[in-house]
Design an enzyme around this catalytic site. Structure first.
Site, PDB file in Angstrom:
ATOM      1  N   ASP A 432      78.879  -0.151  56.126  1.00 15.86           N
ATOM      2  CA  ASP A 432      78.360   1.570  55.909  1.00 15.86           C
ATOM      3  C   ASP A 432      77.424   1.366  55.337  1.00 15.86           C
ATOM      4  OD1 ASP A 432      79.539   4.160  55.815  1.00 15.86           O
ATOM      5  OD2 ASP A 432      79.561   4.179  53.568  1.00 15.86           O
ATOM      6  N   GLU A 435      71.638   2.274  58.362  1.00 17.43           N
ATOM      7  CA  GLU A 435      71.313   3.020  58.874  1.00 17.43           C
ATOM      8  C   GLU A 435      69.737   2.699  58.599  1.00 17.43           C
ATOM      9  OE1 GLU A 435      72.888   5.150  57.214  1.00 17.43           O
ATOM     10  OE2 GLU A 435      74.388   5.964  58.331  1.00 17.43           O
ATOM     11  N   ASP A 510      80.181  11.311  58.764  1.00 15.84           N
ATOM     12  CA  ASP A 510      80.410  11.746  57.748  1.00 15.84           C
ATOM     13  C   ASP A 510      80.216  13.107  58.413  1.00 15.84           C
ATOM     14  OD1 ASP A 510      80.691   9.990  56.347  1.00 15.84           O
ATOM     15  OD2 ASP A 510      78.599  10.528  55.101  1.00 15.84           O
TER      16      ASP A 510
END
Ligand code: GLC
Length: 832
Positions: A432, A435, A510
């Protein structure tokens, strides 16, 4: 605002908030300003002045640079333009197949005063000599895609390519976008961003992929462009100029791959040949998965397992541990009080048939007493600033250092870290925040000036940002392959890039517990699939906010048909388990999760097809009906595999919706009623139903309604037969579902051919042919013929007559079933 700050203090602590603030101030300082470049300041290639051919590459010298156009396959060309004309072999994180490995491909080059034309059997690239512009044409001379002003470059770094939009052109792809299926008319950024809950039309979000798919001429023309440039960029699909689609990047080379279809299937087949195929996941990945932020302590996890197995008896294959399992959010550690015996816990979960997936973020707490941090410092793995200081930024554990995953040595180091979790039994990794995200409002990530190895080429974060997450999951997966060479690695990622499908599956980040978020999942998953990332799925029920029982059930019903079926929710949201809303939701949810399990043979076959050909598991209808324009913008229904059409309910209190059925006959999955398309029909769908239709001519293999890992192997398969006039084909793929033995031929592929006289046929024949060999393959079948109401008069099984009384009409009166062994030809006759 005050509420938000207070929430932030509660969640992160004052220190992390303060660090985040300081970080953001520095981020501004370290941002590399890209000159606000006006279009007139760009330079163009200009007139072609010379041409040469070397092997598969045609080099065209122009007034201000050179093109290198390489013919890799009859429908795949690579276009490069460099002002310096210096074409060293291209380095690319996206591409897996080197030029030298492509089979030879015949092409001709014809030079006239007007143009240089490079032609294969399937695709032509014409370069206008005067303007230096490129046009791609099909073998009949029709335009597939043409440049408007064409390529341009700016001395400060930016590159752009401007192409003409065809009148009825639709655009798809670009990775994960919070928009409908057709992306035309807007501008999109390619710069992965942690949106901390995305809303409809927010852009960019977690996972951009620079792949643009175009479809026009009533669906007759389809192509894809992979813009192979990792710098921050944009795709403008008619937003600034309604006739122009452009792609641009702040730096790097103008390099793109042009793939001609015209069918979406042939585009994807070529695309995955170029960028890598989706690996076949272990079969447990196809089961139902339960997640929340976070299940802790261990007793809570044990209770969850017992709830699934005993209290509520809902099948489930995997439980996820979110960040609270760690000691102070330090990756590769366990919280000593909450999880004192992780190996014992995991062993117990394994005994009950659960797999365990744990979250791992890239940020390593800057704590010099913590073994991973120490090891990272000793091995010099962390990203640095130009002055040699380490990059530090706040994430969950507080201030962190970040491994430079673009360095091969760092990837090996990281892969080895996974050993600690693998040894205590962890089955899958969930990567996770890659990015990469640093705490702060939208767009907070590493400073632009952060240095990266970029596999020896060295550069800054502007070039590395978009591949950071992909290189993280690469490190994880390569580590897992070394640690457990006989198993199929499992890694789930939030970010990625072109080619990420060869390492990880994705989830759509999300989202929100809202109806429009439920709907949005469909175009998102479809567009991701068109970019090669086929193995994805949403947080079922929505991540942020509070889901109602109805919303969860509707989302779950849709999730049955998605590649990844995982419920997940935020720390601040109430539980989202199948029983969280009591009855009637629990019973309905259980039935739908059971349906997922019954469909596993069909879904697993779809995964195998995807692995082989790049065909996504969830497909837009146009995948199979490309010449039907009604499908080109349809994004509230989808195809699952070859033969199912799914139309979820997407609004509160709705018990009916309109469904579009393309040409052909479709059987209502629930009632067996045959309906002839093309047609818009109104379908009743109370909470117990999701509209699902089966293509006539299909055979849907189905198994028992039980969790894969706790009861195996499957002893009997149902073959659900949906007759149509003429013949149909169906596949069934079987292997052990976990090892790599299938790569050595330990699998069985069954090809069914169905020949019938029509709907409610007077005669029907099923032929069954198998390829390769898998010892545990199922050889006992229950053949269920849908849409027939009477026992047949005659049954012939491999040349032998079988008494019709062996058949039974189902209690609903519209299907007939017969148990058989491993037949080769089974024939039913209803009338003389
Ligand atoms: C991120 C993830 C989410 C996870 C949370 C805590 O928001 O997207 O899935 O639960 O971090 O780790």
């Amino acid at each position: 605002m005050i509420g938000l700050i207070w929430q932030g203090i509660k969640d992160l602590g004052l220190k992390t908030l303060w660090n985040s603030l300081q970080y953001q101030l520095r981020q501004r300082r370290y941002r590399t300003e890209t000159a606000a470049v006006a279009l007139e300041d760009y330079r163009r290639p200009g007139t072609v002045i010379d041409m040469s051919r070397d092997g598969r590459t045609v080099t065209l010298q122009t007034v201000s640079g050179a093109y290198a156009i390489t013919v890799l396959a009859p429908n795949l060309f690579r276009v490069r333009f460099r002002p310096d004309g210096d074409f060293v072999p291209p380095f690319s994180y996206a591409i897996t197949k080197p030029d030298a490995v492509w089979p030879p491909c015949d092409f001709t080059v014809v030079t006239t005063d007007a143009a240089v034309t490079i032609r294969t059997q399937r695709l032509t690239c014409r370069v206008d000599r005067e303007s230096g512009r490129l046009t791609f044409l099909d073998p009949h001379g029709n335009v597939i895609s043409e440049e408007a002003e064409g390529i341009a470059f700016h001395p400060a770094g930016p590159v752009v390519c401007r192409r003409r939009i065809q009148p009825d052109e639709h655009f798809y792809g670009l990775g994960e976008r919070a928009f409908g299926l057709d992306l035309r008319g807007r501008r999109y950024e390619t710069w992965h961003t942690d949106p901390q809950t995305y809303q409809l039309e927010q852009d960019p979000i977690h996972l951009c992929i620079p792949v643009l798919v175009g479809l026009h001429s009533q669906g007759q023309q389809g192509y894809a462009i992979l813009f192979d440039n990792t710098f921050r960029g944009h795709f403008d699909l008619g937003a600034t100029d309604q006739d122009v689609a452009s792609f641009e990047a702040e730096g790097g080379e103008m390099r793109y791959y042009f793939i001609y279809g015209p069918t979406l299937a042939s585009i994807l087949a070529r695309y995955v040949e170029l960028t890598g195929r989706t690996p076949l996941p272990p079969r447990w990945m196809l089961g139902y998965h339960q997640c929340r932020w976070s299940y802790y302590p261990d007793e809570r996890v044990r209770k969850l397992a017992a709830d699934f197995r005993h209290t509520y008896r809902v099948p489930c294959d995997a439980i996820y541990l979110d960040i609270h399992y760690m000691d102070g959010y330090r990756c590769f550690t366990w919280h000593p009080q909450r999880f004192p015996d992780p190996a014992g816990l995991i062993a117990d979960l394994h005994t009950q048939g659960f797999k365990v997936v744990v979250i791992i973020d890239p940020g390593i707490k800057a704590d010099h007493r913590y073994w991973v941090c120490q090891s990272g410092l000793e091995n010099d793995v962390f990203c640095k600033l130009p002055d040699g200081r380490l990059l530090r930024g706040p994430v969950w554990p507080g201030d962190c250092y970040f491994p430079d995953f673009t360095h091969p040595r760092v990837r090996t180091w990281w892969g080895e870290l996974c050993r600690s979790l693998v040894e205590i039994g962890v089955d899958g990794f969930w990567n996770d925040m890659n990015e990469p995200a640093v705490f702060g409002p939208l767009g907070t990530t590493f400073y632009d000036v952060t240095r990266h190895d970029l596999d020896g080429r060295s550069g800054d974060h502007r070039e590395a940002h978009n591949v950071y997450g992909m290189q993280m999951v690469r490190a994880t997966v390569e580590g897992l392959k070394r640690l457990r060479p006989d198993e199929r690695p499992v890694c789930i990622t939030r970010s990625g890039w072109a080619g990420v499908q060869r390492y990880a599956l994705g989830w759509t980040g999300d989202n929100e517990s809202k109806w429009d978020s439920l709907w949005l999942t469909m175009p998102m998953v479809m567009n991701l699939g068109l970019c090669g990332l086929a193995h994805t799925g949403p947080d079922i029920g929505g991540f942020n906010g509070v889901a109602s029982g109805e919303l969860f059930t509707r989302w779950l019903q849709m999730g049955v048909f998605f590649p990844l079926m995982r419920a997940h929710t935020n720390f601040h949201s109430p539980d989202q388990e199948p029983w969280s809303w009591g009855e009637p939701y629990l019973s309905i949810n259980r039935r739908f999760i059971e349906l997922r399990y019954r469909l596993l043979p069909y879904l697993y076959t779809a995964f195998w097809q995807c692995h082989q050909t790049g065909a996504p598991i969830v497909r837009p209808l146009m995948w199979a009906y490309q010449d039907d324009e009604a499908t080109h913008t349809l994004d509230d229904q989808f195809l699952c595999g070859d033969n199912l059409l799914v139309a979820p309910l997407i609004a509160a209190d709705a018990d009916r919706r309109t469904v579009y059925l393309p040409a052909g006959t479709w059987y209502d999955f629930w009632s067996d009623e045959p309906i002839v398309g093309p047609a818009h029909i109104s379908v009743e769908a109370s909470l117990e139903r999701i509209p699902v239709f089966v293509r006539a001519g299909a055979i849907i293999p189905m198994g028992p309604a039980m969790s894969y890992v706790d009861e195996q192997p499957v002893e009997r398969l149902e073959l659900h037969v949906y007759p149509a006039a003429g013949s149909g084909q169906a596949l069934l793929y079987e292997d052990d579902g976990e090892s790599n033995a299938f790569q050595e031929g330990e699998y069985r592929l069954t090809r069914f051919t169905l020949i019938a006289t029509g709907i409610s046929p007077t005669a029907l024949e099923i032929r069954r042919a198998t390829e390769s060999h898998y010892t545990q393959a199922c050889d006992s079948f229950e053949v269920v013929i849908h849409g027939v109401h009477h026992l047949p008069l005659e049954i012939v099984l491999d040349g032998e007559t079988v008494a019709p009384s062996q058949c039974a009409v189902d209690s609903d009166g519209h299907s007939v079933r017969l148990s058989v062994g491993p037949f080769r030809c089974l024939r039913f006759v209803w009338t003389e």
